[in-house]
Design an enzyme around this catalytic site. Structure first.
Site, PDB file in Angstrom:
ATOM      1  N   GLY A 102       0.829  -1.197   0.000  1.00  0.00           N
ATOM      2  CA  GLY A 102       0.000   0.000   0.000  1.00  0.00           C
ATOM      3  C   GLY A 102       0.863   1.246   0.000  1.00  0.00           C
ATOM      4  N   GLN A 129       3.257   9.854   1.586  1.00  0.00           N
ATOM      5  CA  GLN A 129       4.534   9.177   1.388  1.00  0.00           C
ATOM      6  C   GLN A 129       5.249   9.614   0.123  1.00  0.00           C
ATOM      7  OE1 GLN A 129       2.675   5.072   2.111  1.00  0.00           O
ATOM      8  NE2 GLN A 129       4.765   4.834   2.830  1.00  0.00           N
ATOM      9  N   GLU A 136      -2.560   2.281   6.019  1.00  0.00           N
ATOM     10  CA  GLU A 136      -2.555   3.381   5.042  1.00  0.00           C
ATOM     11  C   GLU A 136      -3.412   4.563   5.505  1.00  0.00           C
ATOM     12  OE1 GLU A 136      -0.262   3.255   2.961  1.00  0.00           O
ATOM     13  OE2 GLU A 136       0.105   1.113   3.166  1.00  0.00           O
TER      14      GLU A 136
END
Ligand code: CO
Length: 152
Positions: A46, A51, A131
């Site tokens: 994921g 990120q 996530e």
């Protein structure tokens, strides 16, 4: 095709609460496309937009059998408990044991702006929680019962 550089700790973008996506436009599609390319290039399970340095509520997941894109995801139900190892592309070389719900239900939008209800258990439930935590500036190392280093 574009692969983003994955941002690692201690970059502060990983610690900010990401903003909800408003209009789902070409810019959002482009980010999702590139997140997908990055997920596969990095062999991840994921990836959340913070990120790759974009503080928006976007997630892509593929636990091995089904690719999914989540816009403004929210966990609306969680059941049970599982304890297992997790890693994160943003925390390279570290693995940690994390307690998570075993089954979760997630509400999110798709590219058409339609609401979708997704259910996952086991690894998929873990991926949803990991996530969505990223969107709130939370990393698995914050929740880990213990962590250890693993050679990359
Ligand atoms: Co992660």
């Amino acid at each position: 095709m574009a692969v983003y550089q994955v941002i690692t700790t201690p970059d502060q973008v990983l610690r900010v609460k990401a903003k909800a996506v408003g209009k789902i436009n070409d810019g959002v599609f482009r980010v999702l496309d590139n997140m997908k390319d990055t997920l596969y290039a990095e062999n991840g399970v994921g990836l959340a937009a913070p990120q790759i340095g974009i503080s928006k509520r976007l997630v892509v997941i593929d636990t091995g059998d089904n690719y999914m894109e989540l816009i403004n995801p929210e966990i609306i139900e969680a059941q049970g408990e599982q304890v297992g190892n997790e890693g994160c592309l943003s925390v390279p070389g570290t693995v940690g044991l994390v307690k998570r719900a075993d089954k979760v239900t997630v509400r999110a939008l798709n590219r058409l702006g339609e609401e979708q209800i997704l259910e996952g258990s086991g690894l998929l439930a873990r991926a949803f929680q990991h996530e969505i935590d990223h969107l709130d500036g939370i990393l698995f190392i914050d929740k880990a019962i213990e962590t250890h280093h693993e050679p990359i």
